[in-house]
Design an enzyme around this catalytic site. Sequence first.
Site, short mmCIF file in Angstrom:
data_model
loop_
_atom_site.label_atom_id
_atom_site.label_comp_id
_atom_site.label_asym_id
_atom_site.label_seq_id
_atom_site.Cartn_x
_atom_site.Cartn_y
_atom_site.Cartn_z
N SER A 47 4.33 -0.78 -6.75
CA SER A 47 3.87 -1.55 -5.59
C SER A 47 3.93 -3.05 -5.86
O SER A 47 4.38 -3.83 -5.02
CB SER A 47 2.44 -1.16 -5.21
OG SER A 47 2.38 0.17 -4.79
N HIS B 193 1.63 1.22 -1.32
CA HIS B 193 0.96 1.82 -2.49
C HIS B 193 1.89 2.77 -3.23
O HIS B 193 2.84 3.31 -2.68
CB HIS B 193 -0.34 2.54 -2.08
CG HIS B 193 -0.17 3.83 -1.34
ND1 HIS B 193 0.26 5.00 -1.96
CD2 HIS B 193 -0.40 4.17 -0.05
CE1 HIS B 193 0.28 5.98 -1.07
NE2 HIS B 193 -0.10 5.51 0.10
N CYS B 194 1.59 2.94 -4.51
CA CYS B 194 2.23 3.96 -5.34
C CYS B 194 1.10 4.84 -5.83
O CYS B 194 0.29 5.32 -5.04
CB CYS B 194 3.05 3.32 -6.46
SG CYS B 194 2.21 2.00 -7.38
N TYR B 195 1.01 5.09 -7.15
CA TYR B 195 -0.12 5.87 -7.68
C TYR B 195 -1.28 4.94 -8.05
O TYR B 195 -2.38 5.05 -7.52
CB TYR B 195 0.33 6.70 -8.89
CG TYR B 195 -0.83 7.21 -9.72
CD1 TYR B 195 -1.79 8.04 -9.15
CD2 TYR B 195 -0.98 6.85 -11.06
CE1 TYR B 195 -2.87 8.50 -9.90
CE2 TYR B 195 -2.04 7.30 -11.81
CZ TYR B 195 -2.99 8.12 -11.23
OH TYR B 195 -4.05 8.56 -11.97
#
EC number: 3.1.3.16
Length: 212
Positions: free
Chosen positions: A147, A139-141
């Site tokens: 991602s 995950h990222c934001y």
Amino acid sequence: MKPPISIQASEFDSSDEEPADDEQTPIQISWLPLSRVNCSQFLGLCALPGCKFKDVRRNIQKDTEELKSSGIQDVFVFCTRGELSKYRVPNLLDLYQQYGIVTHHHPIPDGGTPDIGSCWEIMEELATCLKNNRKTLIHCYGGLGRSCLVAACLLLYLSDSISPQQAIDSLRDVRGSGAIQTIKQYNYLHEFRDKLAAYLSSRDSLSRSVSR
């Protein structure tokens, strides 16, 4: 001396309050099938757990418990530490470890791309997790840009038969049309194989010269 000012609870900004359990939807994990790259595993992608930003008010404890109950064993985090603070989850990496989730932190600037050496390390770590049948999440934001870029690179890394556009389409099938968000990310994906080959070639050359 002035008496202390009485402040009613209703005067406080209540936006920082944790949502009640019945107000928060379960964290949404998208599972990317890797069958087309000769792997029986699935790779999970999601948005930032516990995020508190604008109209997003997630509960970090509840989200982490859900990841654990989903069987997640390894998580790859692409947010920078600055982002984790900005989105009110500065201790997320520690929390993962407290829950027994192996944490791989590879910060990539929002909207950006990793340098090819860092990307190769991520590919190797992901491939090892999948080879060992470990349930893995990245995950990222937002779970759409960085991602999806990394997941698409993984498809190209695991199989020579899939094209960059097919990799993008695979991600958009599971994450929606917002997957792979910037021109920089799009170009990176299309250049990934050539850049990786050049990086590994130069790395091997350096290794040989050092060993002489």
